[in-house]
Design a protein around this motif. Structure first.
Motif, short mmCIF file in Angstrom:
data_model
loop_
_atom_site.label_atom_id
_atom_site.label_comp_id
_atom_site.label_asym_id
_atom_site.label_seq_id
_atom_site.Cartn_x
_atom_site.Cartn_y
_atom_site.Cartn_z
N ASN A 45 0.87 -1.18 0.00
CA ASN A 45 0.00 0.00 0.00
C ASN A 45 0.91 1.23 0.00
O ASN A 45 1.47 1.61 1.02
CB ASN A 45 -0.91 -0.02 1.23
N VAL A 46 1.04 1.85 -1.16
CA VAL A 46 2.00 2.95 -1.32
C VAL A 46 1.56 4.17 -0.52
O VAL A 46 2.40 4.88 0.04
CB VAL A 46 2.19 3.29 -2.82
N ASN A 47 0.27 4.42 -0.43
CA ASN A 47 -0.22 5.58 0.35
C ASN A 47 0.17 5.44 1.82
O ASN A 47 0.63 6.41 2.44
CB ASN A 47 -1.73 5.74 0.22
N ALA A 48 0.02 4.26 2.38
CA ALA A 48 0.40 4.03 3.77
C ALA A 48 1.92 4.14 3.93
O ALA A 48 2.40 4.69 4.93
CB ALA A 48 -0.09 2.67 4.24
N PHE A 49 2.66 3.65 2.96
CA PHE A 49 4.12 3.74 3.01
C PHE A 49 4.57 5.20 2.99
O PHE A 49 5.45 5.60 3.76
CB PHE A 49 4.74 2.98 1.83
N ILE A 50 3.95 6.00 2.14
CA ILE A 50 4.29 7.43 2.07
C ILE A 50 3.99 8.10 3.40
O ILE A 50 4.78 8.92 3.90
CB ILE A 50 3.55 8.12 0.91
N ASN A 51 2.86 7.77 4.01
CA ASN A 51 2.52 8.36 5.32
C ASN A 51 3.52 7.94 6.39
O ASN A 51 3.88 8.74 7.26
CB ASN A 51 1.10 7.97 5.72
N ASP A 52 3.97 6.70 6.34
CA ASP A 52 4.93 6.21 7.34
C ASP A 52 6.31 6.84 7.21
O ASP A 52 7.06 6.89 8.17
CB ASP A 52 5.05 4.69 7.27
N ILE A 53 6.65 7.31 6.01
CA ILE A 53 7.96 7.95 5.84
C ILE A 53 7.88 9.47 5.87
O ILE A 53 8.78 10.15 5.41
CB ILE A 53 8.67 7.46 4.55
N GLY A 54 6.81 10.00 6.44
CA GLY A 54 6.73 11.44 6.67
C GLY A 54 5.84 12.20 5.71
O GLY A 54 5.83 13.43 5.73
N GLY A 55 5.12 11.54 4.86
CA GLY A 55 4.21 12.21 3.94
C GLY A 55 4.89 12.60 2.64
O GLY A 55 6.11 12.65 2.54
N LYS A 56 4.05 12.92 1.64
CA LYS A 56 4.62 13.24 0.32
C LYS A 56 5.33 14.58 0.30
O LYS A 56 6.20 14.81 -0.54
CB LYS A 56 3.56 13.17 -0.76
N ASP A 57 5.03 15.47 1.24
CA ASP A 57 5.74 16.75 1.32
C ASP A 57 7.16 16.58 1.82
O ASP A 57 8.01 17.45 1.60
CB ASP A 57 4.98 17.72 2.22
N ASN A 58 7.45 15.48 2.49
CA ASN A 58 8.77 15.23 3.03
C ASN A 58 9.71 14.61 1.99
O ASN A 58 10.91 14.60 2.16
CB ASN A 58 8.67 14.30 4.25
N ILE A 59 9.17 14.13 0.87
CA ILE A 59 9.97 13.47 -0.16
C ILE A 59 10.47 14.49 -1.17
O ILE A 59 9.69 15.21 -1.78
CB ILE A 59 9.16 12.37 -0.87
N VAL A 60 11.78 14.54 -1.33
CA VAL A 60 12.39 15.43 -2.32
C VAL A 60 12.50 14.73 -3.66
O VAL A 60 12.09 15.26 -4.70
CB VAL A 60 13.79 15.91 -1.85
N SER A 61 13.05 13.51 -3.65
CA SER A 61 13.17 12.74 -4.89
C SER A 61 13.12 11.25 -4.58
O SER A 61 13.36 10.83 -3.45
CB SER A 61 14.48 13.07 -5.62
N CYS A 62 12.82 10.51 -5.61
CA CYS A 62 12.72 9.05 -5.48
C CYS A 62 13.32 8.42 -6.72
O CYS A 62 12.93 8.75 -7.83
CB CYS A 62 11.25 8.67 -5.33
#
Length: 119
Positions: A45-62
């Protein structure tokens, strides 16, 4: 004389067997796989994974390779418990640096990267 014939026939039989297996081995080595198999679906579940790593605002690049997913963060301290994330999403390992974490997902890391970049 019988013993000599037995040894001679054994050598001939083993020689034929040797050449037969050698030709089979050459044929098998000649077959190469030209395609690389990777998973088309992420399996998590990618949405839950994104929330667990600090949200999509916390991601600079992937970025991803065949088996790894490298994520650069604005604030890496927003990630609470990496061990819990590893167990929840069945991550094989992770490498943490200053503002990056490399997750070892396996062959579905490219599918996860596509989903994260789409969000």
């Amino acid at each position: 004389m019988k013993k000599g014939k037995y040894i001679f026939l054994s050598i001939i039989t083993l020689g034929i067997f040797h050449f037969y297996t050698k030709s089979k081995a050459k044929k098998r080595v000649g077959n190469t796989n030209t395609s690389l198999s990777v998973s088309k679906t992420s399996g998590i579940n990618v949405n839950a994974f994104i929330n667990d790593i600090g949200g999509k605002d916390n991601i600079v690049s992937c970025e991803s390779t065949i088996s790894t997913l490298k994520i650069t963060f604005k604030n890496i301290k927003k990630i609470s418990d990496i061990e819990k994330i590893k167990k929840t999403y069945k991550i094989k390992g992770c490498i943490k640096s200053n503002n990056k974490i490399t997750f070892l997902f396996g062959d579905n890391s490219q599918a996860i990267e596509k989903e994260i970049n789409n969000k």
